[in-house]
Write a protein that holds these residues in place. Sequence first.
Motif, PDB file in Angstrom:
ATOM      1  N   LEU A 649     -34.685 -32.289   8.179  1.00 43.05           N
ATOM      2  CA  LEU A 649     -34.403 -30.906   8.956  1.00 43.05           C
ATOM      3  C   LEU A 649     -33.118 -30.562   9.489  1.00 43.05           C
ATOM      4  O   LEU A 649     -32.698 -29.508   9.763  1.00 43.05           O
ATOM      5  N   VAL A 650     -32.453 -31.833   9.453  1.00 45.30           N
ATOM      6  CA  VAL A 650     -31.030 -31.597  10.056  1.00 45.30           C
ATOM      7  C   VAL A 650     -30.304 -30.842   9.185  1.00 45.30           C
ATOM      8  O   VAL A 650     -30.001 -31.257   8.043  1.00 45.30           O
ATOM      9  N   GLY A 651     -29.553 -29.670   9.542  1.00 42.33           N
ATOM     10  CA  GLY A 651     -28.574 -29.020   8.801  1.00 42.33           C
ATOM     11  C   GLY A 651     -29.157 -28.040   7.821  1.00 42.33           C
ATOM     12  O   GLY A 651     -28.563 -27.399   7.065  1.00 42.33           O
ATOM     13  N   SER A 652     -30.597 -28.121   7.923  1.00 39.69           N
ATOM     14  CA  SER A 652     -31.458 -27.001   6.969  1.00 39.69           C
ATOM     15  C   SER A 652     -31.020 -25.628   7.116  1.00 39.69           C
ATOM     16  O   SER A 652     -31.011 -25.240   8.263  1.00 39.69           O
ATOM     17  N   GLU A 653     -30.817 -25.018   6.193  1.00 43.73           N
ATOM     18  CA  GLU A 653     -30.448 -23.657   6.351  1.00 43.73           C
ATOM     19  C   GLU A 653     -31.525 -22.679   6.758  1.00 43.73           C
ATOM     20  O   GLU A 653     -31.228 -21.783   7.597  1.00 43.73           O
ATOM     21  N   TYR A 654     -32.755 -23.130   6.457  1.00 38.96           N
ATOM     22  CA  TYR A 654     -33.919 -22.568   7.210  1.00 38.96           C
ATOM     23  C   TYR A 654     -33.818 -22.643   8.755  1.00 38.96           C
ATOM     24  O   TYR A 654     -34.280 -21.683   9.465  1.00 38.96           O
ATOM     25  N   ILE A 655     -33.556 -23.867   9.185  1.00 37.01           N
ATOM     26  CA  ILE A 655     -33.417 -24.045  10.564  1.00 37.01           C
ATOM     27  C   ILE A 655     -32.152 -23.322  11.272  1.00 37.01           C
ATOM     28  O   ILE A 655     -32.097 -22.811  12.433  1.00 37.01           O
ATOM     29  N   SER A 656     -31.028 -23.384  10.764  1.00 36.43           N
ATOM     30  CA  SER A 656     -29.751 -22.948  11.165  1.00 36.43           C
ATOM     31  C   SER A 656     -29.751 -21.355  11.040  1.00 36.43           C
ATOM     32  O   SER A 656     -28.824 -20.699  11.824  1.00 36.43           O
ATOM     33  N   THR A 657     -30.338 -20.733  10.132  1.00 38.76           N
ATOM     34  CA  THR A 657     -29.862 -19.345   9.679  1.00 38.76           C
ATOM     35  C   THR A 657     -31.231 -18.628   9.681  1.00 38.76           C
ATOM     36  O   THR A 657     -31.279 -17.483  10.267  1.00 38.76           O
TER      37      THR A 657
END
Length: 751
Positions: A649-657
């Motif tokens: 999950l670290v750095g995932s675009e779904y989490i960050s954006t």
Amino acid sequence: MSLLFMGLTRYFFLLLLIVSCSPSFDEPVVLLEDYTIEDGFALEVVASEPLLVAPVAMDFDDKGRIWVAEMPGFMRNLEGTGEALRTGSIKILEDLDRDGVMDHAKPFLDSLVMPRALALVYGGLLYVESPNLWYVEIENDKPKNKVLVDSLYATVGNPEHQPNGLMMNVDNWIYNAKSNFRYQRKNGVWKKEPTTLRGQWGISHDNFGRLYYNNNSTQLMGDHVLPNRLVRNKFMVPKYGVDQVLTKDQRVYPLHAASVNRGYEKGVLDQDSLLTRVTAACGPLVYRGGMFPDDYDQNVFVCIPEINAIKRNIISFKDGLVEANQAWQGKEFLASTDEGFRPVNLSNGPDGNMYVVDMHRGVIQHYAFLSPYLKKISAQKQLDTIVDYGRILRIKNSNVPEREAIDLSVLSGKELVTALLDSNGWIRDRAQQLLIHKGKLEVVPEIQKLAIDSNNPLGQIHALYVLHGLDALTFNFLYKVVQDSSAEVVAHGLVLMENFVEKENLSKAHDIFKKLLGRNEGMIDLYLSSTIGVWADLDQELFFPVVYQLVQNYHDNEIVQEAIVSGAESILEPLDIYLKKRRDNENSGELTLLATSIDRKNNDKPNFIFSQKIAKADSRTNGATLFRQICASCHSPSGEGITGLAPSLVGSEYISTHLEQLGLIMLHGLKGPLLIHGELYDLDHQMPGLMNNRDISDQDIADIISYITNAFSNRSRSLKAAKIKSLRDQKSKSGMEYTEAELKELIQPAP
């Protein structure tokens, strides 16, 4: 005629009196007409309802009796109600009339909530009642002196993803599935140590001590090396030596169109509505009983409850590494058309036979993951009515005579030493533990003789760990053992030598390491690689040349590279400098691993199995608690993912954006193929949605999103519960899980 009638009446009355005074044995007849097993084997019922209900785990005691954990609260109906009720128990099953069928059930512990694992160790019982791991002494078949071993063993969450297993290995440590901790009791004190996170449900070991496990969609996984050899450098995360998919073929061969959770998905079923690949694999077992044909020795059997079957895998070893393949194409070792047959665990028995724990339940998919598709089919077939059943089955070799029963509890110390040579691995394992637990110091000379007898390598390995458990090993004795023993014994000898890393032993250690390196055996070199850094910490000048020789010999072997760096945590920088001075190693795998470890060390970023930071961060928030309960079992507590199961999950675009897409994934689920961080997750990898989990509210999902964006990205963001509610109605094209392509179509540029 009256006298004759009176005589007959008296005779029948006497006969009735005799019969009524005899023990009564409840042995219900269970027909196995719907079961097909491989030629040359016989399938028998050992125990069934009403003696037991919904068994999920078993173990044998020293007398050969069966101890079983029952979980009747699991999925008693399609809504999954009743999980929190105290309906579980642990029972002792006995065969009082000695006919091979259990006829008596003796309660040991009752009023338990979902007990999921047990092990008879140290003269008592170790068992799990979430979230606790308990140990209780046994006196006259009654519990005594209950001790809490770990209050965080299986934290509250989905029962399909809580730790279980409790398997004693050859190295005297107890290992678990779905857990990154191992346990041991020494001098009355319990120890808990980090270890590799392994599998989902069930765990087993081979004669050497390697561990085998699986997850629902991967039928057989395992470690190429002994436990903890690749995680001693807490700043290295091994990728090649542990947690590997051993059998690449996930094909299954059901006898009938069994009901499966995602039968609506394209490719899940074939044109005959038969499942094509595993979806609920569990309970692997390395057969070590010594009673099956030779080509079955150390085969790994796997429970496939979704198709009511058990699979056979053939294992082979090369240079200490494991290779595995399905035994057959087109059939399974054991299969049935009985949809109540749910094998969930397997066990080697003291008689050399293999035992099957059949939960015998219609619905085994937890309600939180139960798709509307399977829920509808289960109702139509009335599978939800198959609840008050449970079986223990025995699989025997039809072509060999029965083995005489043995009561290990009455054997003398010398007889237990002899048992270390038994053809049955269960007998060897239990004899080893009894010698240690009973403190049989008087037979140390006999154990030492066995430990140096190179004609019996299996006996040597067990003997070494008995001596280790009795604190009766010395460096000089191990030095003698590894001189002329087999590669397997030498490997264990090198591991045990690490308990004697002292200045006075350096010269002899260097001498034996050089001799072993000269044998040019891959397995020996692998374990030499894993230990050399520990010795080099005391004398770099003496041992660095040995490291360099191993680097030269195995420049393209990733597992050896991991082994070298694993043992080098205390000398990362000097070893890096030493190897860099040799130009031919500029692009070596060791240098890459060393650089990564040094960077992680400088940034205080250990392998997540050692990290406590995530567990402590946001501990007061609902999102952190829910993440650990629901998500961490697949994505790991650190969010770094688990190889072969779930992405980072670290750095995932779904989490960050893309928060709305994240909300859709959490609600409706996500299915492969997925390309995440450059790694392809195929069609078998599916994340179920939380839509149908009545215990998870819109606010809960919003809290989880808030937590993971804060913990795993550089931009803390959140969605309101009202938005989560609106996303519930935003269905995918199929009405089920979203695909990555569908999500990308929905992505709008972030403001």
